[in-house]
Design a protein around this motif. Sequence first.
Motif, PDB file in Angstrom:
ATOM      1  N   PRO A   1      34.005  52.196  35.573  1.00 60.95           N
ATOM      2  CA  PRO A   1      34.705  51.923  34.312  1.00 60.95           C
ATOM      3  C   PRO A   1      35.817  50.894  34.453  1.00 60.95           C
ATOM      4  CG  PRO A   1      34.475  54.285  34.693  1.00 60.95           C
ATOM      5  CD  PRO A   1      34.102  53.599  35.960  1.00 60.95           C
ATOM      6  N   PHE A   2      36.313  50.730  35.686  1.00 64.19           N
ATOM      7  CA  PHE A   2      37.375  49.759  35.951  1.00 64.19           C
ATOM      8  C   PHE A   2      36.946  48.852  37.094  1.00 64.19           C
ATOM      9  CE2 PHE A   2      39.629  53.498  34.277  1.00 64.19           C
ATOM     10  CZ  PHE A   2      40.307  52.919  33.223  1.00 64.19           C
ATOM     11  N   SER A   3      37.531  47.682  37.150  1.00 62.64           N
ATOM     12  CA  SER A   3      37.319  46.790  38.288  1.00 62.64           C
ATOM     13  C   SER A   3      38.662  46.488  38.930  1.00 62.64           C
ATOM     14  CB  SER A   3      36.640  45.486  37.843  1.00 62.64           C
ATOM     15  OG  SER A   3      37.454  44.794  36.906  1.00 62.64           O
ATOM     16  N   PHE A   4      38.637  46.137  40.209  1.00 61.88           N
ATOM     17  CA  PHE A   4      39.866  45.785  40.930  1.00 61.88           C
ATOM     18  C   PHE A   4      39.524  44.892  42.105  1.00 61.88           C
ATOM     19  CE2 PHE A   4      38.476  50.021  42.372  1.00 61.88           C
ATOM     20  CZ  PHE A   4      38.296  49.809  43.735  1.00 61.88           C
ATOM     21  N   SER A   5      40.528  44.248  42.657  1.00 61.42           N
ATOM     22  CA  SER A   5      40.336  43.314  43.774  1.00 61.42           C
ATOM     23  C   SER A   5      40.206  44.073  45.091  1.00 61.42           C
ATOM     24  CB  SER A   5      41.507  42.334  43.860  1.00 61.42           C
ATOM     25  OG  SER A   5      41.561  41.513  42.706  1.00 61.42           O
ATOM     26  N   LEU A   6      39.397  43.518  45.978  1.00 61.76           N
ATOM     27  CA  LEU A   6      39.208  44.071  47.316  1.00 61.76           C
ATOM     28  C   LEU A   6      39.923  43.225  48.349  1.00 61.76           C
ATOM     29  CD1 LEU A   6      35.384  44.934  47.319  1.00 61.76           C
ATOM     30  CD2 LEU A   6      37.301  46.541  47.160  1.00 61.76           C
ATOM     31  N   ALA A   7      40.439  43.870  49.383  1.00 61.06           N
ATOM     32  CA  ALA A   7      41.049  43.155  50.500  1.00 61.06           C
ATOM     33  C   ALA A   7      39.956  42.544  51.383  1.00 61.06           C
ATOM     34  CB  ALA A   7      41.918  44.098  51.316  1.00 61.06           C
ATOM     35  N   GLU A   8      40.323  41.555  52.140  1.00 63.02           N
ATOM     36  CA  GLU A   8      39.359  40.839  52.983  1.00 63.02           C
ATOM     37  C   GLU A   8      38.677  41.779  53.974  1.00 63.02           C
ATOM     38  OE1 GLU A   8      39.176  36.805  55.779  1.00 63.02           O
ATOM     39  OE2 GLU A   8      41.114  37.651  55.169  1.00 63.02           O
TER      40      GLU A   8
ATOM     41  N   ALA B   1      48.119  42.553  50.756  1.00 68.43           N
ATOM     42  CA  ALA B   1      46.766  42.097  51.057  1.00 68.43           C
ATOM     43  C   ALA B   1      46.335  41.078  50.012  1.00 68.43           C
ATOM     44  CB  ALA B   1      45.804  43.281  51.063  1.00 68.43           C
ATOM     45  N   ALA B   2      45.740  39.985  50.467  1.00 67.69           N
ATOM     46  CA  ALA B   2      45.253  38.958  49.554  1.00 67.69           C
ATOM     47  C   ALA B   2      43.865  39.345  49.047  1.00 67.69           C
ATOM     48  CB  ALA B   2      45.174  37.614  50.273  1.00 67.69           C
ATOM     49  N   PRO B   3      43.582  39.107  47.765  1.00 65.36           N
ATOM     50  CA  PRO B   3      42.260  39.449  47.237  1.00 65.36           C
ATOM     51  C   PRO B   3      41.160  38.599  47.855  1.00 65.36           C
ATOM     52  CG  PRO B   3      43.546  38.210  45.621  1.00 65.36           C
ATOM     53  CD  PRO B   3      44.469  38.529  46.744  1.00 65.36           C
ATOM     54  N   ALA B   4      40.028  39.253  48.145  1.00 59.66           N
ATOM     55  CA  ALA B   4      38.888  38.530  48.729  1.00 59.66           C
ATOM     56  C   ALA B   4      37.602  39.093  48.151  1.00 59.66           C
ATOM     57  CB  ALA B   4      38.902  38.660  50.246  1.00 59.66           C
ATOM     58  N   GLY B   5      37.554  39.242  46.834  1.00 58.24           N
ATOM     59  CA  GLY B   5      36.393  39.814  46.170  1.00 58.24           C
ATOM     60  C   GLY B   5      36.832  40.838  45.149  1.00 58.24           C
ATOM     61  N   SER B   6      35.883  41.422  44.437  1.00 57.49           N
ATOM     62  CA  SER B   6      36.213  42.429  43.433  1.00 57.49           C
ATOM     63  C   SER B   6      35.157  43.520  43.430  1.00 57.49           C
ATOM     64  CB  SER B   6      36.330  41.795  42.043  1.00 57.49           C
ATOM     65  OG  SER B   6      35.087  41.249  41.646  1.00 57.49           O
ATOM     66  N   LEU B   7      35.482  44.622  42.770  1.00 56.64           N
ATOM     67  CA  LEU B   7      34.599  45.779  42.720  1.00 56.64           C
ATOM     68  C   LEU B   7      34.684  46.409  41.345  1.00 56.64           C
ATOM     69  CD1 LEU B   7      32.779  47.752  44.360  1.00 56.64           C
ATOM     70  CD2 LEU B   7      34.851  49.067  44.829  1.00 56.64           C
ATOM     71  N   GLY B   8      33.532  46.859  40.829  1.00 55.23           N
ATOM     72  CA  GLY B   8      33.520  47.592  39.580  1.00 55.23           C
ATOM     73  C   GLY B   8      32.867  46.871  38.434  1.00 55.23           C
ATOM     74  N   GLY B   9      32.922  45.558  38.440  1.00 60.94           N
ATOM     75  CA  GLY B   9      32.357  44.785  37.342  1.00 60.94           C
ATOM     76  C   GLY B   9      30.867  44.531  37.517  1.00 60.94           C
ATOM     77  N   PRO B  10      30.237  43.852  36.573  1.00 59.88           N
ATOM     78  CA  PRO B  10      28.812  43.529  36.666  1.00 59.88           C
ATOM     79  C   PRO B  10      28.506  42.725  37.928  1.00 59.88           C
ATOM     80  CG  PRO B  10      29.652  43.082  34.459  1.00 59.88           C
ATOM     81  CD  PRO B  10      30.846  43.368  35.315  1.00 59.88           C
ATOM     82  N   GLY B  11      27.421  43.104  38.590  1.00 56.38           N
ATOM     83  CA  GLY B  11      26.991  42.380  39.779  1.00 56.38           C
ATOM     84  C   GLY B  11      27.702  42.790  41.054  1.00 56.38           C
ATOM     85  N   THR B  12      28.651  43.728  40.994  1.00 59.45           N
ATOM     86  CA  THR B  12      29.333  44.183  42.212  1.00 59.45           C
ATOM     87  C   THR B  12      28.609  45.405  42.778  1.00 59.45           C
ATOM     88  OG1 THR B  12      30.874  45.633  40.996  1.00 59.45           O
ATOM     89  CG2 THR B  12      31.539  43.336  41.338  1.00 59.45           C
ATOM     90  N   ALA B  13      29.033  45.843  43.942  1.00 62.16           N
ATOM     91  CA  ALA B  13      28.333  46.923  44.646  1.00 62.16           C
ATOM     92  C   ALA B  13      28.354  48.242  43.888  1.00 62.16           C
ATOM     93  CB  ALA B  13      28.952  47.110  46.029  1.00 62.16           C
ATOM     94  N   CYS B  14      29.384  48.487  43.083  1.00 60.15           N
ATOM     95  CA  CYS B  14      29.510  49.746  42.359  1.00 60.15           C
ATOM     96  C   CYS B  14      29.819  49.478  40.894  1.00 60.15           C
ATOM     97  CB  CYS B  14      30.623  50.600  42.952  1.00 60.15           C
ATOM     98  SG  CYS B  14      30.427  50.975  44.713  1.00 60.15           S
ATOM     99  N   ALA B  15      29.054  50.100  40.007  1.00 61.57           N
ATOM    100  CA  ALA B  15      29.328  49.997  38.579  1.00 61.57           C
ATOM    101  C   ALA B  15      30.356  51.065  38.215  1.00 61.57           C
ATOM    102  CB  ALA B  15      28.044  50.201  37.785  1.00 61.57           C
TER     103      ALA B  15
END
Length: 225
Positions: A78-85, A62-76
């Motif tokens: 301890p870790f961030s990772f890439s989201l699929a499209e 799956a190609a990355p199309a966004g991220s999750l976990g970092g500042p300004g994302t939907a969920c705060a």
Amino acid sequence: MPERSVTRATRTAVPVALLAAGLLLSGCGTGQGPAAAPAKPSAPAKAAEPAKSTAPAKEATAAPAGSLGGPGTACALPFSFSLAEDWQPKAIENPEDPEFAALTRQGPATVRCEVDAKPAGHIGYLRVWTAPKGLARPTLEAFVTAEKGSRKAVYADTKAGSLPAVQVVYEVHSELMDETKTERAFAVETADGKVVIVHLGGLDTEEHQAMRPAYELARSTLTAS
């Protein structure tokens, strides 16, 4: 209606003497024996079949199309990772509310975020859970054991991004539906000793396998927030 059997009429046999006479007449006046039958053309050589590849089939990615976990994302987290499209994340509201503990707690872990696969055409979620201080493997084992119908769990050391992690693949059997499906999760320890679990379920094993590239994308891109 049963088929009718059809009997073919028997032809009259040629008398042996007449057949012999005909053979003799065909040789008279020529001075030569019967002409030799023309040789049959030889069958063309069969082309050699191309050798079948023995290389294993490549797994879907799956190609990355966004991220999750970092500042300004939907969920705060301890870790961030890439989201699929088209996968849609959403933070869980009031996960500590004891009234909803049956939905938000599993063993030692509390669900913090879920990423819905329906906009991407699948039925299932990628969920992120957090647990108090502890080691990744015992926490993951307790998490799996707490899921009703879980069995045949296989644990293995792996990597989540560049971080050490523990992964489990297991089955969940539903007595009500009399069906068994595959699930998987990985666990990582945070800098302050807590544990984060990223879990992939699905409606059934087929949906689970179809969603697996999104899970592998999250695991391979995990970094500290």
